[in-house]
Design a protein around this motif. Sequence first.
Motif, PDB file in Angstrom:
ATOM      1  N   ARG A  37       0.510  -0.845   0.130  1.00 40.05           N
ATOM      2  CA  ARG A  37       0.198  -0.307   0.120  1.00 40.05           C
ATOM      3  C   ARG A  37       1.103   0.885   0.018  1.00 40.05           C
ATOM      4  NH1 ARG A  37      -4.146   1.247   5.037  1.00 40.05           N
ATOM      5  NH2 ARG A  37      -5.746   3.006   3.995  1.00 40.05           N
ATOM      6  N   PHE A  38       0.237   2.070  -0.616  1.00 43.20           N
ATOM      7  CA  PHE A  38       1.146   3.587  -0.993  1.00 43.20           C
ATOM      8  C   PHE A  38       0.241   4.544  -0.732  1.00 43.20           C
ATOM      9  CE2 PHE A  38       3.837   0.322  -3.396  1.00 43.20           C
ATOM     10  CZ  PHE A  38       5.461   0.839  -3.178  1.00 43.20           C
ATOM     11  N   ALA A  39       1.128   5.729  -0.050  1.00 40.32           N
ATOM     12  CA  ALA A  39      -0.501   6.729   0.630  1.00 40.32           C
ATOM     13  C   ALA A  39      -0.825   8.060  -1.241  1.00 40.32           C
ATOM     14  CB  ALA A  39       0.138   7.727   1.061  1.00 40.32           C
ATOM     15  N   ASN A  40       0.483   7.559  -2.095  1.00 41.38           N
ATOM     16  CA  ASN A  40      -0.065   8.148  -3.251  1.00 41.38           C
ATOM     17  C   ASN A  40       0.676   7.852  -4.788  1.00 41.38           C
ATOM     18  OD1 ASN A  40       2.808   9.745  -3.491  1.00 41.38           O
ATOM     19  ND2 ASN A  40       1.903  10.790  -1.446  1.00 41.38           N
ATOM     20  N   PRO A  41       0.917   8.119  -6.023  1.00 48.25           N
ATOM     21  CA  PRO A  41       1.117   7.371  -6.829  1.00 48.25           C
ATOM     22  C   PRO A  41       3.101   7.610  -6.422  1.00 48.25           C
ATOM     23  CG  PRO A  41      -0.579   8.115  -7.917  1.00 48.25           C
ATOM     24  CD  PRO A  41      -0.681   8.839  -6.329  1.00 48.25           C
ATOM     25  N   LEU A  43       5.048   7.462  -4.121  1.00 46.01           N
ATOM     26  CA  LEU A  43       5.644   7.025  -3.292  1.00 46.01           C
ATOM     27  C   LEU A  43       5.799   5.913  -3.970  1.00 46.01           C
ATOM     28  CD1 LEU A  43       4.497   8.158  -0.050  1.00 46.01           C
ATOM     29  CD2 LEU A  43       6.346   8.243  -0.409  1.00 46.01           C
ATOM     30  N   PHE A  44       5.462   4.945  -5.091  1.00 46.96           N
ATOM     31  CA  PHE A  44       4.945   3.789  -5.376  1.00 46.96           C
ATOM     32  C   PHE A  44       6.210   4.227  -6.509  1.00 46.96           C
ATOM     33  CE2 PHE A  44       3.690   2.243  -9.504  1.00 46.96           C
ATOM     34  CZ  PHE A  44       4.077   1.198  -9.286  1.00 46.96           C
ATOM     35  N   PHE A  45       6.101   5.260  -7.208  1.00 47.43           N
ATOM     36  CA  PHE A  45       6.896   5.457  -8.236  1.00 47.43           C
ATOM     37  C   PHE A  45       8.483   5.450  -7.523  1.00 47.43           C
ATOM     38  CE2 PHE A  45       3.506   7.689 -10.461  1.00 47.43           C
ATOM     39  CZ  PHE A  45       3.432   7.166 -11.507  1.00 47.43           C
ATOM     40  N   ALA A  46       8.920   5.556  -6.646  1.00 43.13           N
ATOM     41  CA  ALA A  46      10.140   5.965  -5.737  1.00 43.13           C
ATOM     42  C   ALA A  46      10.271   4.013  -5.762  1.00 43.13           C
ATOM     43  CB  ALA A  46      10.073   7.124  -4.777  1.00 43.13           C
ATOM     44  N   SER A  51      13.309  -0.992  -6.250  1.00 43.25           N
ATOM     45  CA  SER A  51      13.552  -2.210  -6.063  1.00 43.25           C
ATOM     46  C   SER A  51      12.986  -2.825  -7.414  1.00 43.25           C
ATOM     47  CB  SER A  51      12.622  -2.242  -5.044  1.00 43.25           C
ATOM     48  OG  SER A  51      11.611  -2.155  -5.290  1.00 43.25           O
ATOM     49  N   LYS A  52      12.273  -1.876  -7.931  1.00 41.77           N
ATOM     50  CA  LYS A  52      11.947  -3.425  -9.749  1.00 41.77           C
ATOM     51  C   LYS A  52      10.872  -4.379  -9.088  1.00 41.77           C
ATOM     52  CE  LYS A  52      13.108  -0.311 -12.816  1.00 41.77           C
ATOM     53  NZ  LYS A  52      11.825   0.101 -13.657  1.00 41.77           N
ATOM     54  N   PHE A  53      10.091  -4.547  -7.930  1.00 46.51           N
ATOM     55  CA  PHE A  53       9.560  -5.514  -7.272  1.00 46.51           C
ATOM     56  C   PHE A  53       8.839  -6.879  -8.460  1.00 46.51           C
ATOM     57  CE2 PHE A  53       7.408  -1.972  -5.484  1.00 46.51           C
ATOM     58  CZ  PHE A  53       6.436  -2.423  -6.557  1.00 46.51           C
ATOM     59  N   ASN A  54       8.095  -7.046  -8.235  1.00 42.66           N
ATOM     60  CA  ASN A  54       7.224  -7.922  -9.470  1.00 42.66           C
ATOM     61  C   ASN A  54       5.907  -7.903  -8.797  1.00 42.66           C
ATOM     62  OD1 ASN A  54       6.762 -10.838 -11.283  1.00 42.66           O
ATOM     63  ND2 ASN A  54       7.005 -11.874  -9.638  1.00 42.66           N
ATOM     64  N   LYS A  79       4.732   6.832 -19.735  1.00 39.03           N
ATOM     65  CA  LYS A  79       5.926   7.447 -19.041  1.00 39.03           C
ATOM     66  C   LYS A  79       6.359   6.166 -18.363  1.00 39.03           C
ATOM     67  CE  LYS A  79       4.048  11.531 -19.043  1.00 39.03           C
ATOM     68  NZ  LYS A  79       3.755  12.649 -18.271  1.00 39.03           N
ATOM     69  N   LYS A  80       5.711   5.133 -17.530  1.00 38.10           N
ATOM     70  CA  LYS A  80       7.004   4.388 -16.505  1.00 38.10           C
ATOM     71  C   LYS A  80       6.957   3.054 -17.321  1.00 38.10           C
ATOM     72  CE  LYS A  80       7.488   7.511 -13.933  1.00 38.10           C
ATOM     73  NZ  LYS A  80       9.060   8.318 -13.052  1.00 38.10           N
ATOM     74  N   ASN A  81       6.504   2.673 -18.651  1.00 38.55           N
ATOM     75  CA  ASN A  81       5.893   1.782 -19.419  1.00 38.55           C
ATOM     76  C   ASN A  81       5.364   0.110 -18.115  1.00 38.55           C
ATOM     77  OD1 ASN A  81       6.303  -0.366 -21.373  1.00 38.55           O
ATOM     78  ND2 ASN A  81       8.740  -0.312 -20.911  1.00 38.55           N
TER      79      ASN A  81
END
Length: 398
Positions: A37-41, A43-46, A51-54, A79-81
């Motif tokens: 869970r991420f509070a906003n996009p 934080l998720f992008f960072a 880590s490039k998790f699955n 933009k993020k593919n």
Amino acid sequence: MNTILPPQEQIIVFLNCDDNIFETFSSANLGGRSLKRFANPLLFFAEWEKSKFNLVAIVSQSEVLGIGGISLLETLVNKKNINVPFFLVSQQLSESTVRMTLKSGVADVFKLPIQKENLEIRIPFLIEKWNDLKHANTVLDFHKYKTPFIKRVFDIFFASLALLLLSPLLITVCILLKLESRGPIFYYALRVGSGYRTFKFYKFRSMYVNADKRLKDLKHLNQYAPAADEATTNKAEEEYLCDECKAAGTGCKFPIYSDTIQWCEKQYSESKKAKAGSAFFKLKDDPRITKVGKFIRNSSIDELPQLWNVIIGDMSIVGNRPLPLYEAEKLTTDKYAMRFMAPAGITGLWQVEKRGKGEMSEEERLMLDNKYAENHSFWYDIKLILRTIPALLQKESV
């Protein structure tokens, strides 16, 4: 020596989701996948860049045109593919909004409040089949499906044997229908089956030929609405044409036939929905249905003429239920159209999985149809036939 690496953990990411939404998803069985869970996009992008998790799916709580809706999906893809199933959880949804959202590339939309059972069926399926379904706007090659030889042999043998053994019952029903009311014994409606092919779908007649007039004759039995609107009643007796048929400038495009008698199937369906809350239709006994008709409906005997559909190759014993034209035409470019890549059948997966459970949604039925289309086999069909028998003993018909 080669070292076998453990499979990488599959992760579903949640963006902008409140505690209640996240708890609902956490309590659902999503195939053993982990939830992050991420509070906003941002934080998720960072985290993603680091880590490039699955990542296997993203769930965003947002209105369709909000910052977490279609615009976020465009950012993810362009933009993020990131090309994984993108799910929206939204409060305000209409049919047109959902249609627009799905066409934009959103995998599925969940309207609040969410039913956990919907999540457990739809999310794992779409994750597993995403590579096949992400081009949902491409019309499927429906004609690729051909009934396997062993299945066809079994269908002919089973249907012929059933007709032979049930012939005394079938003859008795024919006699009783003729004795009770005037009219044909059988009727047929046009249905769409495997390969999106249209055929005549047979049943025993279970209603009076002049069913609509009987409603008017018996309206005095409705204690909740003794002063029914005469204009509405008269309108029901006029020749019916839906908006689609009027626009086409033709006669009825959705007919049900009984020899020389014709009804409009779409009219019946729409009237049933429109009058679902009407006190008149809360009568203990529907006056349109004959006494014999009530019995053969409750016992599913009215479906037995479909054994002839099986023998002539329109249907199989096991498969997805064939749809009326006006329902099937909505699914030709939708991801649920995969259901037509399987045989049309008398019984199927959703009938035995959900029979007697009134809360089953249309989406759940379609997902189960897709599941059958992907996994059907001869032995799987045998298992479903064996499960059909106890399902028939439950009270609610489907």
